[in-house]
Each structure stands twice: as structure tokens, then as C-alpha cells.
Design a protein around this motif. Structure first.
Motif, mmCIF file in Angstrom:
data_model
loop_
_atom_site.group_PDB
_atom_site.id
_atom_site.type_symbol
_atom_site.label_atom_id
_atom_site.label_comp_id
_atom_site.label_asym_id
_atom_site.label_seq_id
_atom_site.Cartn_x
_atom_site.Cartn_y
_atom_site.Cartn_z
ATOM 1 N N UNK A 236 -72.975 -92.223 91.958
ATOM 2 C CA UNK A 236 -72.761 -90.792 92.168
ATOM 3 C C UNK A 236 -74.086 -90.081 92.432
ATOM 4 N N UNK A 237 -75.084 -90.421 91.642
ATOM 5 C CA UNK A 237 -76.406 -89.810 91.835
ATOM 6 C C UNK A 237 -76.943 -90.163 93.217
ATOM 7 N N UNK A 238 -76.769 -91.418 93.621
ATOM 8 C CA UNK A 238 -77.258 -91.852 94.932
ATOM 9 C C UNK A 238 -76.576 -91.076 96.054
ATOM 10 N N UNK A 239 -75.262 -90.884 95.939
ATOM 11 C CA UNK A 239 -74.540 -90.123 96.961
ATOM 12 C C UNK A 239 -74.994 -88.667 96.976
ATOM 13 N N UNK A 240 -75.179 -88.092 95.798
ATOM 14 C CA UNK A 240 -75.642 -86.703 95.724
ATOM 15 C C UNK A 240 -77.003 -86.542 96.384
ATOM 16 N N UNK A 241 -77.894 -87.470 96.099
ATOM 17 C CA UNK A 241 -79.238 -87.382 96.665
ATOM 18 C C UNK A 241 -79.207 -87.616 98.182
ATOM 19 N N UNK A 242 -78.307 -88.471 98.644
ATOM 20 C CA UNK A 242 -78.173 -88.691 100.087
ATOM 21 C C UNK A 242 -77.723 -87.412 100.776
ATOM 22 N N UNK B 221 -78.279 -76.256 93.962
ATOM 23 C CA UNK B 221 -77.527 -75.841 92.780
ATOM 24 C C UNK B 221 -76.754 -77.050 92.242
ATOM 25 N N UNK B 222 -75.849 -76.823 91.307
ATOM 26 C CA UNK B 222 -75.051 -77.926 90.781
ATOM 27 C C UNK B 222 -73.814 -78.196 91.634
ATOM 28 N N UNK B 223 -73.607 -77.449 92.698
ATOM 29 C CA UNK B 223 -72.391 -77.539 93.495
ATOM 30 C C UNK B 223 -72.581 -78.364 94.763
ATOM 31 N N UNK B 224 -71.500 -79.091 95.152
ATOM 32 C CA UNK B 224 -71.516 -79.804 96.419
ATOM 33 C C UNK B 224 -71.649 -81.300 96.321
ATOM 34 N N UNK B 225 -71.498 -81.856 95.112
ATOM 35 C CA UNK B 225 -71.661 -83.289 94.952
ATOM 36 C C UNK B 225 -70.405 -84.003 94.507
#
Length: 255
Positions: A44-50, A19-23
Motif C-alpha cells: 500500500x505504501x509503495x502504491x501511494x508513493x508511486x 495530504x492524507x487523501x488519494x491513496x
């Protein structure tokens, strides 16, 4: 993250419709934006994907997505690729363990495929154009070449824009009806004269069924209707927002 019961029950396979939550992203990307094609801060995208990779039990460099082009093209994945050399396609299949393969969506239909007996998995981005031109059938065929069987493939459809929020013009309807008169069943009248409401999820389900897949699950969730849970390209457009986040929908084999 969300899961399909039919795939969650399969041994040796992990999956998620994030979902969009948790990043960590902010603003219109709040918060788990996985879209490398967005204008979000790359770190930010890199951390989210990690974080997504960790959830699926793989290393970040083994969490793979495509440069999507709304095509019927499928990539067979044998090894990881660099983030700046993503293949241009709309589906991935593999039989390599400890690799997560995924597609990004923000209204289009995310499909995850799994054959636990053959140990073959797939992920497809099924917008109207991809579904119309055969991305579902192409993904299944590519899985079969790796040893999968239509009789044992499970397919799950994650959060997708639903008919009450998907208005289209007359030329759109004409394209579908010209291809198959039976496609009229996927349209209802819109409030705007000459326009219609399109049942993308119903159309996807029909193509999956026609392809001979018996084990199909639709999570029944609408990206447009739940702004707190989901990103939506169409909603962002209607609200004149400068950009929008992307969900990642991914699946991985484990030993």
C-alpha cells in the motif's frame, strides 16, 4: 495535494505537500500514507508513493525520502538510492533534474526550498529538535554550496501542528529560554499548570527570517486540527491509536 503559491510560480519546479487523501491504505493509515517506517502494508505504501511520484512527474524509483532522526544533518543528492538504504538525516538538497526529494511528517514542519535561478532545491523535516539544532540553516548552507543564493531562495512551510494544539512541559520551555530569552514569545500558558502552548510554526518562521530568507510562505494549516485532511502523531497518541500515517512533502526539478 497542496501547493505554495510562491514555489508554484517558479519555472521548471514541481512540488507538493501531500495530504492524507488519494491513496489505497486503510484503517488509521487511510489513505495516502507514504511512511515506509509505519506498520502499514508495504504494498500500500509503495502504491501511494508511486502515485505521489506520478504527480511530480518522476519515476517511483526517483522519489526519494530519508530515514529521519530529528537532526540538523543534510544530504546532497546526486543519484537515487534503494529504499532499504535511505540516508539517516533530516534534509536533502539537489541540483539533479527529474529527482523528487521529500520528507515525511505527521505534525513536524515540512519545509520546501527552491532557487529557480540557480536550479537548486531542498526539503527539510523541521520538528522542534531539528529547528532548534539548526536544520533550516544547514539546508540553506548546503544549497549555497550548490550555487543557490539566500536572496533568491523561496521557502514554504506546509501543514504543521499549530500552537493551540501543541502543549509542552516546563523543561521544554526552559531549554528554549536558556538558548535565547527572546524565545519566550513562542509560548503561551496552557490550561495545565506549569505547561505551555508552543508556537512551532512561529519559531520556524523566525529561524528562516534570521537566516536571511525574504521569500517565505506559510500555508497556515494545522495537522492536528483537521483529521479528515491530515495525519497527526499527537492526535493519534491522544486517541490511543496503534500507529499513524505520514505525509510526504516533496519537490522536483524538471528540464
Amino acid at each position: 495535494m497542496l501547493q505554495a503559491a510562491s514555489i508554484a510560480a517558479l519555472p521548471g519546479i514541481r512540488h507538493a505537500f501531500f495530504t492524507r487523501n488519494g491513496g489505497v491504505s486503510q484503517g488509521v493509515y487511510d489513505s495516502l500514507n507514504g511512511g515506509v517506517g509505519s506498520s502499514d502494508a508495504p504494498e500500500h505504501v509503495a502504491e501511494n508513493r508511486a502515485r505521489m511520484a506520478l504527480a511530480l512527474g518522476v519515476a517511483p524509483e526517483r522519489f526519494l525520502t530519508l530515514y529521519q532522526i530529528h537532526s540538523p544533518d543534510v544530504v546532497v543528492v546526486n543519484e537515487p538510492w534503494a529504499a532499504d538504504s535511505r540516508p539517516r538525516a533530516d534534509a536533502l538538497v539537489t541540483r539533479v533534474p527529474e529527482l523528487a526529494i521529500g520528507v515525511s511528517t505527521a505534525d513536524c514542519g515540512p519545509l520546501l526550498f527552491a532557487d529557480s535561478e540557480a536550479r537548486v532545491i531542498g526539503a527539510a523535516h523541521a520538528g522542534w529538535r531539528g529547528a532548534f539544532t539548526g536544520i533550516i540553516e544547514a539546508t540553506i548552507a548546503a544549497m549555497e554550496k550548490l550555487g543557490a543564493s539566500r536572496d533568491t531562495i523561496a521557502v514554504a512551510l506546509g501543514p504543521t501542528i499549530r500552537q493551540p494544539n501543541y502543549e509542552v512541559g516546563p523543561e521544554f520551555v526552559a531549554r528554549f529560554v536558556a538558548a535565547d530569552i527572546d524565545n519566550t514569545r513562542f509560548f503561551t500558558d496552557a490550561e495545565r499548570e506549569g505547561h505551555a502552548m508552543f508556537d512551532l510554526t512561529g519559531y520556524i518562521a523566525s529561524r528562516v527570517e534570521q537566516a536571511g530568507i525574504v521569500n517565505f510562505e506559510d500555508l497556515g494549516l494545522c495537522t492536528y486540527a483537521e483529521p479528515e485532511r491530515f495525519f497527526s502523531f499527537r492526535r493519534a497518541t491522544h486517541q490511543s491509536e496503534p500507529d499513524y500515517g505520514r505525509h510526504i512533502n516533496a519537490i522536483a526539478l524538471h528540464e
